[in-house]
Design a protein around this motif. Structure first.
Motif, PDB file in Angstrom:
ATOM      1  N   LEU A   7     -20.226  19.846   2.241  1.00  0.00           N
ATOM      2  CA  LEU A   7     -19.260  19.066   1.960  1.00  0.00           C
ATOM      3  C   LEU A   7     -19.308  17.567   2.130  1.00  0.00           C
ATOM      4  CD1 LEU A   7     -15.996  18.823   1.375  1.00  0.00           C
ATOM      5  CD2 LEU A   7     -15.736  19.095   3.860  1.00  0.00           C
ATOM      6  N   LYS A   8     -18.950  16.743   1.253  1.00  0.00           N
ATOM      7  CA  LYS A   8     -19.043  15.188   1.286  1.00  0.00           C
ATOM      8  C   LYS A   8     -17.769  14.972   0.653  1.00  0.00           C
ATOM      9  CE  LYS A   8     -21.467  10.975   0.515  1.00  0.00           C
ATOM     10  NZ  LYS A   8     -22.858  10.499  -0.019  1.00  0.00           N
ATOM     11  N   ILE A   9     -17.062  13.988   1.474  1.00  0.00           N
ATOM     12  CA  ILE A   9     -15.574  13.617   1.079  1.00  0.00           C
ATOM     13  C   ILE A   9     -15.737  12.103   1.359  1.00  0.00           C
ATOM     14  CG2 ILE A   9     -14.400  15.649   1.640  1.00  0.00           C
ATOM     15  CD1 ILE A   9     -13.821  14.769   4.296  1.00  0.00           C
ATOM     16  N   HIS A  10     -14.521  11.429   0.329  1.00  0.00           N
ATOM     17  CA  HIS A  10     -14.366  10.016   0.366  1.00  0.00           C
ATOM     18  C   HIS A  10     -13.148   9.709   0.968  1.00  0.00           C
ATOM     19  CE1 HIS A  10     -14.538   5.759  -1.175  1.00  0.00           C
ATOM     20  NE2 HIS A  10     -13.262   6.190  -1.572  1.00  0.00           N
ATOM     21  N   PHE A  11     -12.800   8.819   1.608  1.00  0.00           N
ATOM     22  CA  PHE A  11     -11.345   8.279   2.261  1.00  0.00           C
ATOM     23  C   PHE A  11     -10.970   7.029   1.363  1.00  0.00           C
ATOM     24  CE2 PHE A  11     -13.180  11.189   5.649  1.00  0.00           C
ATOM     25  CZ  PHE A  11     -12.068  11.820   5.953  1.00  0.00           C
ATOM     26  N   GLU A  12      -9.739   7.186   0.732  1.00  0.00           N
ATOM     27  CA  GLU A  12      -9.242   6.101   0.196  1.00  0.00           C
ATOM     28  C   GLU A  12      -8.676   4.929   0.925  1.00  0.00           C
ATOM     29  OE1 GLU A  12      -5.501   6.449  -2.565  1.00  0.00           O
ATOM     30  OE2 GLU A  12      -7.444   6.660  -4.170  1.00  0.00           O
ATOM     31  N   SER A  13      -8.221   5.441   2.073  1.00  0.00           N
ATOM     32  CA  SER A  13      -7.306   4.885   2.994  1.00  0.00           C
ATOM     33  C   SER A  13      -7.573   5.158   4.607  1.00  0.00           C
ATOM     34  CB  SER A  13      -5.980   4.768   2.660  1.00  0.00           C
ATOM     35  OG  SER A  13      -5.149   4.084   3.433  1.00  0.00           O
ATOM     36  N   MET A  68       0.766  -1.130   0.113  1.00  0.00           N
ATOM     37  CA  MET A  68      -0.087  -0.082  -0.123  1.00  0.00           C
ATOM     38  C   MET A  68       0.900   1.203   0.008  1.00  0.00           C
ATOM     39  SD  MET A  68      -2.836   1.233   2.881  1.00  0.00           S
ATOM     40  CE  MET A  68      -4.044  -0.438   2.281  1.00  0.00           C
ATOM     41  N   LYS A  69       0.570   2.075  -0.787  1.00  0.00           N
ATOM     42  CA  LYS A  69       1.100   3.640  -0.735  1.00  0.00           C
ATOM     43  C   LYS A  69       1.202   4.074   0.441  1.00  0.00           C
ATOM     44  CE  LYS A  69      -1.182   5.495  -4.158  1.00  0.00           C
ATOM     45  NZ  LYS A  69      -1.840   6.621  -5.071  1.00  0.00           N
ATOM     46  N   GLU A  70       2.215   5.027   0.867  1.00  0.00           N
ATOM     47  CA  GLU A  70       2.227   5.492   2.128  1.00  0.00           C
ATOM     48  C   GLU A  70       1.133   6.747   2.223  1.00  0.00           C
ATOM     49  OE1 GLU A  70       5.502   8.382   4.655  1.00  0.00           O
ATOM     50  OE2 GLU A  70       6.009   7.168   3.138  1.00  0.00           O
ATOM     51  N   ASN A  71       0.894   7.309   1.102  1.00  0.00           N
ATOM     52  CA  ASN A  71       0.007   8.526   0.952  1.00  0.00           C
ATOM     53  C   ASN A  71      -0.945   8.090   0.089  1.00  0.00           C
ATOM     54  OD1 ASN A  71       1.726  10.210   2.585  1.00  0.00           O
ATOM     55  ND2 ASN A  71       2.359  11.258   0.959  1.00  0.00           N
ATOM     56  N   GLN A  72      -2.349   8.376   0.734  1.00  0.00           N
ATOM     57  CA  GLN A  72      -3.632   8.058  -0.132  1.00  0.00           C
ATOM     58  C   GLN A  72      -4.344   9.327  -0.421  1.00  0.00           C
ATOM     59  OE1 GLN A  72      -4.233   5.258  -1.534  1.00  0.00           O
ATOM     60  NE2 GLN A  72      -2.493   4.124  -0.626  1.00  0.00           N
ATOM     61  N   SER A  73      -5.284   9.254  -0.719  1.00  0.00           N
ATOM     62  CA  SER A  73      -6.027  10.466  -1.191  1.00  0.00           C
ATOM     63  C   SER A  73      -7.572  10.716  -0.586  1.00  0.00           C
ATOM     64  CB  SER A  73      -6.274  10.758  -2.788  1.00  0.00           C
ATOM     65  OG  SER A  73      -4.986  10.838  -3.207  1.00  0.00           O
ATOM     66  N   MET A  74      -7.767  11.854  -0.381  1.00  0.00           N
ATOM     67  CA  MET A  74      -9.284  12.169   0.121  1.00  0.00           C
ATOM     68  C   MET A  74      -9.902  12.901  -1.014  1.00  0.00           C
ATOM     69  SD  MET A  74     -10.247  15.164   2.752  1.00  0.00           S
ATOM     70  CE  MET A  74      -9.652  14.277   4.048  1.00  0.00           C
ATOM     71  N   SER A  75     -10.969  12.431  -1.616  1.00  0.00           N
ATOM     72  CA  SER A  75     -11.698  13.092  -2.990  1.00  0.00           C
ATOM     73  C   SER A  75     -12.942  13.860  -2.342  1.00  0.00           C
ATOM     74  CB  SER A  75     -12.050  11.853  -3.782  1.00  0.00           C
ATOM     75  OG  SER A  75     -12.802  10.930  -3.315  1.00  0.00           O
ATOM     76  N   ILE A  76     -12.825  14.753  -2.973  1.00  0.00           N
ATOM     77  CA  ILE A  76     -14.254  15.818  -2.604  1.00  0.00           C
ATOM     78  C   ILE A  76     -15.343  15.277  -3.740  1.00  0.00           C
ATOM     79  CG2 ILE A  76     -15.020  18.187  -2.743  1.00  0.00           C
ATOM     80  CD1 ILE A  76     -12.875  17.774  -0.654  1.00  0.00           C
ATOM     81  N   LEU A  77     -16.344  14.693  -3.274  1.00  0.00           N
ATOM     82  CA  LEU A  77     -17.534  14.379  -3.868  1.00  0.00           C
ATOM     83  C   LEU A  77     -18.493  15.360  -4.092  1.00  0.00           C
ATOM     84  CD1 LEU A  77     -18.293  11.032  -2.096  1.00  0.00           C
ATOM     85  CD2 LEU A  77     -16.819  11.363  -3.826  1.00  0.00           C
ATOM     86  N   ARG A  78     -18.498  16.434  -3.126  1.00  0.00           N
ATOM     87  CA  ARG A  78     -19.470  17.759  -3.321  1.00  0.00           C
ATOM     88  C   ARG A  78     -18.805  18.493  -2.154  1.00  0.00           C
ATOM     89  NH1 ARG A  78     -24.226  14.517  -0.887  1.00  0.00           N
ATOM     90  NH2 ARG A  78     -24.295  15.636   1.040  1.00  0.00           N
ATOM     91  N   THR A  79     -19.326  20.062  -2.587  1.00  0.00           N
ATOM     92  CA  THR A  79     -18.998  20.883  -1.480  1.00  0.00           C
ATOM     93  C   THR A  79     -19.604  22.186  -1.910  1.00  0.00           C
ATOM     94  OG1 THR A  79     -17.223  22.295  -0.485  1.00  0.00           O
ATOM     95  CG2 THR A  79     -16.870  21.768  -3.067  1.00  0.00           C
ATOM     96  N   GLY A  80     -19.890  22.798  -0.766  1.00  0.00           N
ATOM     97  CA  GLY A  80     -20.660  24.308  -1.002  1.00  0.00           C
ATOM     98  C   GLY A  80     -19.531  25.332  -1.184  1.00  0.00           C
ATOM     99  N   PRO A  81     -19.502  26.605  -1.424  1.00  0.00           N
ATOM    100  CA  PRO A  81     -18.589  27.452  -1.519  1.00  0.00           C
ATOM    101  C   PRO A  81     -17.596  27.650  -0.030  1.00  0.00           C
ATOM    102  CG  PRO A  81     -20.478  28.690  -1.474  1.00  0.00           C
ATOM    103  CD  PRO A  81     -21.052  27.014  -1.613  1.00  0.00           C
TER     104      PRO A  81
END
Length: 295
Positions: free
Chosen positions: A65-71, A1-14
């Motif tokens: 805001l809605k975020i998805h965690f990869e790891s 597994m990579k040391e760093n993973q990503s959090m992705s923004i699924l939606r967000t307000g301003p």
């Protein structure tokens, strides 16, 4: 597994951005300080995560805001009290939270306060530019976050051992309707009548507010003339020729031509940043003069 993973923004307000303590020392180049509007909440997040106090966090100023965690990781939330859901199940809007691979976190309506802060264990892996990770147009490639943006963070497989103790984020300071301020350089030029009016007026925050400045609705009589350009800082309260009070915030310009009648402390900036448009407050002017070395 990579040391760093990503959090992705699924939606967000301003108004969702990455902020730390800001980039001080570059005012001579016209570069704003930026950084977290509410340093109290930001520092609390990093304290619980055992991160350095200056580590960057997410500043969230609107629901949606809605975020998805990869790891897996550990996160901490503080600041405004909001309706939060983890994988569609309600959770508390404060303290440490263990995140699993594939988890989704969403931010609903704000119950108290105006800005939520979210940090991750070991911080976000975004570039440091001019000694800061704070986003600002023209300096950082990453601006206000939008759908599809990715933020790298360290994958943390070990989570804190569960205990019976629960840490509660004290929000009592957000409820205060009194904002402490110090006399600014031009305060002494105001008439005694105007000084008294400022100290006894209940001010209303206008809808004209953002990370650059908060404008107040009530007018203050002003006989002072505009000045040659002079240094201003986050927390400087300017009195315009039309009698409007403008409170400069973290993304404010570094010079201005309006009289600088008051100066807020970091605590007062944090307190004000957790108030929404049309909320009211009054100034409590401290007798001790602010250090003139600031200006």
């Amino acid at each position: 597994m990579k040391e760093n993973q990503s959090m992705s923004i699924l939606r967000t307000g301003p108004g969702t951005s990455v902020q730390d303590l800001g980039r001080e020392g570059f005012g001579q180049y016209g570069i704003p300080v930026s950084g977290a509007m509410d340093r109290i909440s930001m520092r609390w997040v990093n304290h619980l995560l055992q991160n350095p106090e200056e580590e960057a966090v997410l500043e969230i100023s609107q629901p949606g805001l809605k975020i998805h965690f990869e790891s897996p990781t550990t996160i901490c939330i503080a600041g405004a009290k909001a309706n939060l859901k983890l994988n569609d199940s309600p959770i508390k809007s404060e303290g440490l939270l263990s995140i699993k691979e594939g988890d989704e976190l969403s931010f609903g309506s704000f119950i108290l306060g105006a800005r939520v802060y979210l940090g991750v264990k070991k911080g976000f892996k975004v570039p440091t530019l001019l000694n800061s990770k704070s986003t600002y147009p023209g300096i950082t490639e990453l601006g206000m976050l939008k759908k599809g943006d990715l933020l790298e963070y360290a994958s943390i497989q070990e989570h804190p051992n569960p205990t019976w103790s629960r840490v509660k984020f004290d929000r009592n300071w957000m409820n205060s309707n009194t904002i402490e301020a110090y006399p600014g350089p031009e305060w002494k030029e105001l008439s005694d009548t105007t000084k008294t009016e400022i100290q006894h007026t209940t001010f209303t925050i206008s809808h004209l507010q953002n990370r650059m400045a908060f404008q107040l609705e009530e007018l203050i009589p002003n006989s002072l003339s505009e000045m040659a350009t002079a240094a201003v800082y986050p927390g400087t309260v300017q009195l315009t020729s039309g009698g409007k009070l403008i409170i400069l915030m973290k993304d404010a310009q570094v010079t201005g031509g309006y009289p600088r009648i008051l100066q807020l402390s970091e605590k007062s900036i944090a307190q004000l940043s957790q108030k929404s448009p049309y909320q009211q407050f009054s100034f409590k002017i401290k007798k001790a003069l602010i250090s003139q070395s600031l200006y």
